[in-house]
Design a protein around this motif. Structure first.
Motif, PDB file in Angstrom:
ATOM      1  N   MET A 150     -51.574 -35.437 -37.430  1.00 17.70           N
ATOM      2  CA  MET A 150     -52.853 -35.943 -36.841  1.00 17.70           C
ATOM      3  C   MET A 150     -52.944 -36.004 -35.467  1.00 17.70           C
ATOM      4  SD  MET A 150     -51.660 -39.773 -37.149  1.00 17.70           S
ATOM      5  CE  MET A 150     -53.222 -40.656 -37.026  1.00 17.70           C
ATOM      6  N   ASP A 151     -54.344 -36.389 -35.052  1.00 15.29           N
ATOM      7  CA  ASP A 151     -54.711 -36.437 -33.710  1.00 15.29           C
ATOM      8  C   ASP A 151     -54.187 -37.672 -33.078  1.00 15.29           C
ATOM      9  OD1 ASP A 151     -55.772 -34.173 -34.022  1.00 15.29           O
ATOM     10  OD2 ASP A 151     -57.974 -34.812 -33.807  1.00 15.29           O
ATOM     11  N   ALA A 152     -53.927 -37.783 -31.726  1.00 18.77           N
ATOM     12  CA  ALA A 152     -53.357 -38.733 -30.991  1.00 18.77           C
ATOM     13  C   ALA A 152     -54.620 -39.843 -30.497  1.00 18.77           C
ATOM     14  CB  ALA A 152     -52.484 -38.410 -29.844  1.00 18.77           C
ATOM     15  N   ASP A 153     -55.765 -39.462 -30.415  1.00 18.44           N
ATOM     16  CA  ASP A 153     -56.930 -40.081 -29.890  1.00 18.44           C
ATOM     17  C   ASP A 153     -57.419 -41.134 -30.521  1.00 18.44           C
ATOM     18  OD1 ASP A 153     -58.060 -38.459 -31.493  1.00 18.44           O
ATOM     19  OD2 ASP A 153     -59.449 -37.367 -30.205  1.00 18.44           O
ATOM     20  N   GLY A 154     -57.041 -41.464 -31.867  1.00 16.98           N
ATOM     21  CA  GLY A 154     -57.524 -42.776 -32.543  1.00 16.98           C
ATOM     22  C   GLY A 154     -58.673 -42.289 -33.413  1.00 16.98           C
ATOM     23  N   SER A 155     -58.996 -40.832 -33.464  1.00 18.16           N
ATOM     24  CA  SER A 155     -60.089 -40.371 -34.466  1.00 18.16           C
ATOM     25  C   SER A 155     -59.419 -40.616 -35.881  1.00 18.16           C
ATOM     26  CB  SER A 155     -60.423 -39.013 -34.044  1.00 18.16           C
ATOM     27  OG  SER A 155     -61.376 -39.077 -32.982  1.00 18.16           O
ATOM     28  N   HIS A 156     -58.241 -40.308 -36.112  1.00 14.73           N
ATOM     29  CA  HIS A 156     -57.675 -40.460 -37.271  1.00 14.73           C
ATOM     30  C   HIS A 156     -56.822 -41.757 -37.627  1.00 14.73           C
ATOM     31  CE1 HIS A 156     -57.509 -35.844 -37.155  1.00 14.73           C
ATOM     32  NE2 HIS A 156     -58.676 -36.130 -37.613  1.00 14.73           N
TER      33      HIS A 156
ATOM     34  N   PRO B 139     -64.321 -42.595 -33.071  1.00 15.48           N
ATOM     35  CA  PRO B 139     -64.639 -41.802 -31.893  1.00 15.48           C
ATOM     36  C   PRO B 139     -63.320 -42.078 -31.109  1.00 15.48           C
ATOM     37  CG  PRO B 139     -66.362 -43.613 -32.303  1.00 15.48           C
ATOM     38  CD  PRO B 139     -65.424 -43.507 -33.410  1.00 15.48           C
ATOM     39  N   ARG B 140     -63.135 -41.048 -30.296  1.00 15.16           N
ATOM     40  CA  ARG B 140     -62.072 -41.062 -29.591  1.00 15.16           C
ATOM     41  C   ARG B 140     -61.807 -42.407 -28.708  1.00 15.16           C
ATOM     42  NH1 ARG B 140     -58.763 -38.309 -26.173  1.00 15.16           N
ATOM     43  NH2 ARG B 140     -58.733 -36.298 -27.246  1.00 15.16           N
ATOM     44  N   ALA B 141     -60.751 -42.902 -28.589  1.00 18.08           N
ATOM     45  CA  ALA B 141     -60.478 -44.247 -28.203  1.00 18.08           C
ATOM     46  C   ALA B 141     -60.605 -44.157 -26.671  1.00 18.08           C
ATOM     47  CB  ALA B 141     -59.089 -44.905 -28.570  1.00 18.08           C
TER      48      ALA B 141
HETATM   49 MG   LIG Z   1     -59.938 -35.814 -30.942  1.00 20.76          MG
END
Ligand SMILES: [Mg+2]
Ligand SMILES: Nc1nc2c(ncn2[C@@H]2O[C@H](COP(=O)(O)OP(=O)(O)OP(=O)(O)O)[C@@H](O)[C@H]2O)c(=O)[nH]1
Length: 251
Positions: free
Chosen positions: A90-96, A207-209
């Motif tokens: 998973m991505d780290a940016d809060g999108s998932h 959206p990215r956090a």
């Molecule tokens: Mg992202």
């Protein structure tokens, strides 16, 4: 049974702490393997501090050869050294949302598929916060991908996925070509060509956090080059007569 989630990071110091808490909260069997490419913002320091107190958090610090694809491959390789029966990404940016792994896991455990993807392109999926440009980019990439790769899934390029470990064992991670974002498509494609079944569940893409996107023009070009190469390259473990005739470097 343990579940290992690979999380590639580059400059995610503002996001990774929250995300790790959310992953660990999904269940006691969840472990996180963060693969950081020596982020200048100190992401690795944040992860190291959490890992010192939490044995289910692991850090791989890569100092040479930066790349999303290389990081994901290194994370999968590390996960295969553990006893994890299911391995995700998973991505780290809060999108998932890591809670989705429970849905993906239930489908795999029910025998519906060998690998499950959190999909942005099913009827009830939702994408929040994208502008018109970002929607258009993603649509074009997805249409081209469908046209060329012909995978039986609606979203072959989202980095929220869960596999049975034997799928990743069969892939031969060292022989994959992707150094960038195309690693998602490449691993899905190879798994499908090797005869594994892929399934999907709809997700909400948030959206990215905090922080900035790393998906630049260069990455898009690399992805397109990979798509071009895809039809003419050998898939590890599968003979492809066209591959011998034409070799296009992959992205
Ligand atoms: Mg992202
Ligand atoms: N290790 C590593 N991680 C990366 C690299 N590039 C991106 N990432 C991570 O991969 C994940 C996805 O990257 P994003 O920048 O969010 O890309 P994206 O989700 O396609 O784009 P946005 O929706 O605009 O955020 C994030 O967790 C990033 O920190 C890289 O070169 N190395």
């Amino acid at each position: 049974m343990s579940i290992a989630i690979v999380i590639p990071t580059y400059n995610e110091a503002a996001n990774i702490g929250t995300l790790l808490n959310r992953v660990l909260a999904v269940g006691p069997e969840y472990h996180a393997i963060v693969v950081d490419d020596n982020s200048p913002d100190g992401t690795a320091d944040v992860v190291r501090a959490i890992a010192a107190k939490e044995p289910r958090v692991h850090l791989i610090l890569r100092t040479a050869d930066k790349g999303f694809g290389l990081a994901v491959r290194a994370g999968f390789a590390r996960a295969l050294e553990t006893d994890a029966e299911l391995i995700g990404q998973m991505d780290a940016d809060g999108s998932h949302d890591p809670q989705v792994f429970e849905e993906l896991r239930a489908a795999i455990e029910a025998g519906e598929a060998d690998g499950m993807i959190g999909s942005r392109y099913l009827a009830t999926s939702e994408i929040q916060g994208w502008n018109l440009h970002r929607h258009a980019n993603s649509r074009v990439a997805n249409t081209l991908t469908k046209w060329i790769a012909r995978l039986p899934i609606a979203d072959a390029t989202n980095g929220l996925r869960l596999f049975r470990r034997d799928v990743l064992e069969a892939l031969d991670l060292d022989r994959l070509q992707s150094r960038g974002y195309s690693v998602i498509l490449e691993t899905n494609y190879c798994a499908h060509r090797l005869g594994f079944r892929l399934g999907e569940r709809p997700i909400t893409f948030h959206p990215r956090a905090a922080g900035e996107s790393k998906l630049g023009f260069r990455e898009v070009l690399r992805f397109l080059r990979f798509l071009l190469a895809l039809r003419f390259r050998a898939v590890p473990g599968i003979a492809n007569p066209r591959a011998a005739r034409l070799r296009i470097p992959a992205g």
